[in-house]
Structure formats: structure tokens, C-alpha cells
Design a protein around this motif. Sequence first.
Motif, mmCIF file in Angstrom:
data_model
loop_
_atom_site.group_PDB
_atom_site.id
_atom_site.type_symbol
_atom_site.label_atom_id
_atom_site.label_comp_id
_atom_site.label_asym_id
_atom_site.label_seq_id
_atom_site.Cartn_x
_atom_site.Cartn_y
_atom_site.Cartn_z
ATOM 1 N N SER A 59 2.073 -21.611 -21.303
ATOM 2 C CA SER A 59 0.948 -22.130 -20.514
ATOM 3 C C SER A 59 1.125 -21.795 -19.033
ATOM 4 O O SER A 59 2.255 -21.726 -18.532
ATOM 5 N N PRO A 60 0.020 -21.617 -18.319
ATOM 6 C CA PRO A 60 0.107 -21.275 -16.895
ATOM 7 C C PRO A 60 0.330 -22.510 -16.031
ATOM 8 O O PRO A 60 0.132 -23.645 -16.467
ATOM 9 N N VAL A 61 0.754 -22.266 -14.808
ATOM 10 C CA VAL A 61 0.824 -23.331 -13.817
ATOM 11 C C VAL A 61 -0.575 -23.908 -13.622
ATOM 12 O O VAL A 61 -1.575 -23.196 -13.714
ATOM 13 N N THR A 62 -0.641 -25.187 -13.370
ATOM 14 C CA THR A 62 -1.929 -25.858 -13.180
ATOM 15 C C THR A 62 -2.781 -25.138 -12.143
ATOM 16 O O THR A 62 -2.279 -24.640 -11.138
ATOM 17 N N ASN A 63 -4.076 -25.099 -12.409
ATOM 18 C CA ASN A 63 -5.067 -24.484 -11.514
ATOM 19 C C ASN A 63 -4.803 -22.997 -11.266
ATOM 20 O O ASN A 63 -4.482 -22.578 -10.139
ATOM 21 N N PRO A 64 -4.954 -22.172 -12.288
ATOM 22 C CA PRO A 64 -4.768 -20.721 -12.098
ATOM 23 C C PRO A 64 -5.753 -20.126 -11.091
ATOM 24 O O PRO A 64 -5.453 -19.097 -10.486
#
Length: 623
Positions: free
Chosen positions: A482-487
Motif C-alpha cells: 500500500s502507498p503512503v497516505t495521500n498519494p
Amino acid sequence: MGSTFSGIELGKRSIMANTDAITTAGHNISNANTEGYSRQRVQIKEFDPLYKPDLSRPERPGLIGQGVDVKSIERVRDEFLDTRIVAQANMETYWGTRSDYYSMLEQIYNEPYDISIRSNMDKFWEGWQELAMNPESQAARQAVVTRGQTLTDSINQRWESLDGIQKILDSDIEATVRQVNDLARQIAATNDQIVESRGLGDNPNDLLDRRDLLVDKLSQLVNITRDTRDPDEFMIHVDGQVLVQGHIARQFDLETRKDDTGLNKVVWADTGIDATFKGGKLGALIELRDVDVRNEIQSLNTMTMNFSDLVNDVHRNASGANKVTGLDFFVQHDFVENVNGNFDRDGDGELDSSYIFRFTGTNALTLTEQVGLEGVMTLNGASGNVQIAYHPTDTVETVINRINDSTSEVKAYLDRNNHLVLKATTSQASENPDFVIRHVEDSGFFLAGYSGILGGIGADNAYDFAQADAVNALAGGQFSVSPVTNPSAYVAVNQALVNDVLSVGAAFVDPNGNVNAGDGRAAVEIASIRNTKIMIGSERTLDDFFADSVTNVGLKGEQAEMNHLSQTSIMEDLRSMRDSISGVNIDEELAEIMKFQHGYAAAAKFITVWDNLVDTIINRLGV
């Protein structure tokens, strides 16, 4: 018989009553422009007669009057109307607050077309089309990189604007909570003064006005109801919870939410339980921050994450003019460095969760092929898991559409190799992380042997993120952390491409490992994303996303403005009605002064006459 001096006492009472009436009228005039003041009236009654009607009374022709007495000084107020105003005021400020903030949101989306995200994205696709026609051109590659940077800059700017509004809302919530606490304390203190005054036999009109004014102001901040059945226990409720009871005022407090936003939540200070508000300025602010603006940010993140992910999926398999391959076009930051997405969610030092954004199956599928299988898939939803059934006669496309049309927070599509892909969306509940697949299970073989995502069927072989190494439940296909919050806050073009534009991939390597001259298939495939149903969620194409974003903000802004005008009109009528009852009319008060002035003069003349009569009796009789 009556006293010789009884007439003087009678006249004195009349003078005092008229004096109180004149003073009260003057008090009304003095406070004609005082906020929350209610006009007052002297309640006058006859003084008790000289003799009572019993057997001991002397033989008299009737009861002898003893003049006038002031019974009380009361304020003119309609309690039923006050209750209606308190109940209605919260909706006026609720819609007014929403209208003000949606005006700010509309300014973000009403950016000039030539610098908007949509315009920059159109130029980005045009750059890939130019590269597809001229795959050997370095200038075309430079255009793709530059336009990609312009696009990511505009996405970053929109996120900063939305995040700025969310931070303003959080600060406004903090300030409003302080106001609510202060008003609650003032109301409780005023209650105490009112009870003390009544205990001394007084009628505390000005204190009652002050309390009603404080209640009016509080009703604009939160949705309250008041209980006046017990005059010594005046109570105010918020959403069924007691806020003020007599001289006791409960307070609200702010706690940092246990998520990655750093925002505050409102709790009851004495219990720590989350406080809920369904109206008023505070209710509108919390809803705007936690629902409206959050949804806009999540929508932007969804577009950014899926748009960049699909471009990367093609570009990673493409080859540049310098034979470099395997590069992502856009930078994506993983939430954790652990390759299996393992994360310590509760902060106790032990890895206890798996943060995975995407699963890719191992088997190639055909959209029009019937699956020939039956079972029920269980995927995580907004509140609990969602079950999705499939049947032997369903095609692969039907099953995919059924997943995407469900309320689950996992969506599906076939990638460029026709492998089934499951992706996480943003989460509706703030306590759940965005872009994290939380649960995938299948009672049949569609997700197991058929598509090659899960390693087995049933609950024992389900994927559940609430454990480390949850990817062991997968069949061995690819997965992405999963990506870091707020891509949308950090998306950018890969620096390796900025440094060497020849690394921009336009061609695919053939089976022999060579790149044919003039091959622009990768650029064509990336350009085709523009009109492909690639969005995860309700918007299926990029055009759908942009149309929905602008329409959603515009319609909600219009709704807030219209409802605010309607509620303002209702409140103006109610306040005008209250002013007509409780407000001070200068002409009316002057007329009252003149009336009681004549009464005062007549009483003074009466005392003068009685004084002459007494003087005659004392000084002149018997001489």
C-alpha cells in the motif's frame, strides 16, 4: 373605624406603584437596543381591604379599599416561541457554515482551464500520442516528461488546497468547542444566580434575559433542546446527553484521532466518549472536515493512485530508446519498507498487520468466457464484509462488474496480460486505512484455482490483513504494498526519467529481447488509458472523475446556499415575531410614562387634600 392617617398611607402606595411603573418604562427605554432584552411590565393589584368578611368585622357599608400594590415586575416573553427559535437556530448556522466552506471548495475547482488538472492531463495524453507517432524522437520524450511534471504539480497543488481547508476546519472546530464550553459555563453560573434571586423572593428578569441570550447563542453552535419544567434545575441537552443541569456544566474536550491525519475529535471531557452533533455550526464543521472534504481528498487520491498505477504498469514493461526497461513513470512511496507489507498497527513493537494495495492473479482470463463455477466471495466493505455470489453461467466480465458495483472496498479489473487484479479503494470509515485490502475470501474456486489469486477456498484459506505475512494466503501472483497516505500529495515523475528522457519507454521488447525500430506500442497503450474504464469506484473513466468532481461540489454548494436562504427566512420570521412581543417600542413606553405620570400627580394631589383634612381636624376643631 379606619385610621385618620390611612389616606396618607393609601396615597403613598399609589405614588410608589406609579414610581415603579415609570422606572420600569425608563428601564425599557434604556435597554431598547440591548441584545436579548425583553420589555418588562409592572403587574399592579388592589391592596388588601381594611376589613375581612368575617363575624368580627364592624358594621360597615362595605369593604374599605387601601389603595394599590405592585404584585411583580415581569418580562413579556413567549416561552413556546423561544423553544421554536432554539430548536430551529442550529439549522440556520449549519447550512450557513456549509455554504461558506463550499464557496471555498468551488474556488479550488473553478481554476482556469489552461492550468487545471483536466487540461494538464489532456496535454499529458497528447504527449504520449505524439511519442507513439514518433517513437524515436527525443523531443517527444521530453514533452511527455515535462507535461507529466506539470500534471503532478497541479495534482499536488489541489491536494494542498484541500488539505488547507481541512486544517482550517480543524482549527475552526477547536475554536467552536471553546465557545460551546464557555457558553455552557456561563449558563450554569447564571442558573445559580437565578435560583439565589428567586430564593430571596425576587423576579430576576434581567438574569433570565441573559440566560435566554446565552441559550440562543449556544443553539447556533450545536443542536440543543432545553428543559424548563423545574425552574431550579434548568437543563440543556445535546443529542440526548445532558450539557447543563442547574449550576453544573459539562465540558467537551479534543483528542487527537488514532489515524494518520493528525486531526482532532470531540469527546465528552468527563467520560471520554465521542460526542456527536447533528446540527449547528459545530456539527457542520465536523461533517465538512470528516465527510465532505475527506471525500474530495479521497477521490483525488483514488484518481491519482489508479491513474499512476496503470501508467506504471505499462511503462514498467516498456523499453526506452536507451534500452532501459523496468522503470516506473510516476514515483509511488510504499507505506512500509517490508516487502510483505507487514506493519505494527497498534504500536506495541510487534508486526501485526499486512498493508497490501493490489493482488494480481496468475492465470489469464477472457472477459466473455463463462466461469462455470459457483460460490460466494467475501470482501471487506465500509462496515463489515460484503458477500458477492457468482454462478456457472456468469461471464468473467459479469463477475468483475458485480464486484465493482457492490459496496465492498475492493474493486477488480483485468490488466494488460488479462490477469485478474483486485485493488483496495479508500476507506469510508476513518479508523480503516486507505488503499489496504482487509479481507478476501471465496467459498468456491473463482479467486483460487480459476484466477489464481488465493491459495485455497474457504475461511481457512482467506486473506485477512489483521496479521503479519497475510500474503502467504495468496496463490503466488504479484502483489503491491500500500502507498503512503495521500498519494496526490507526493506523486511525481520518476527522477531517473527527468535526468535522462531517453529512458521514457515507448516500445515493447519482442520475444527475442530486441526493440524494433519505430515501435510505439507502449506509448499507444498508455495513451489509450485516457478513455479506458480504469477508475476504481463509481467513476469508471477519467472523464467521469472530472465531471463528477465538479458537479458534486457545484450541486452541494447550491444545496447549501438554497437551504441557508430558506432557514434564514424562517428565522427572520420567528425573530420578528419575538421582537413584536418582547421588543421595546419607544412610543409605547413614552405613552406608559405619561399615563403613570398622571397617576403619580393625582396621587400627590390626593395626599395634599388628605393632609389638609388632617390639618383641619388637628389644628382647627375645638378652637
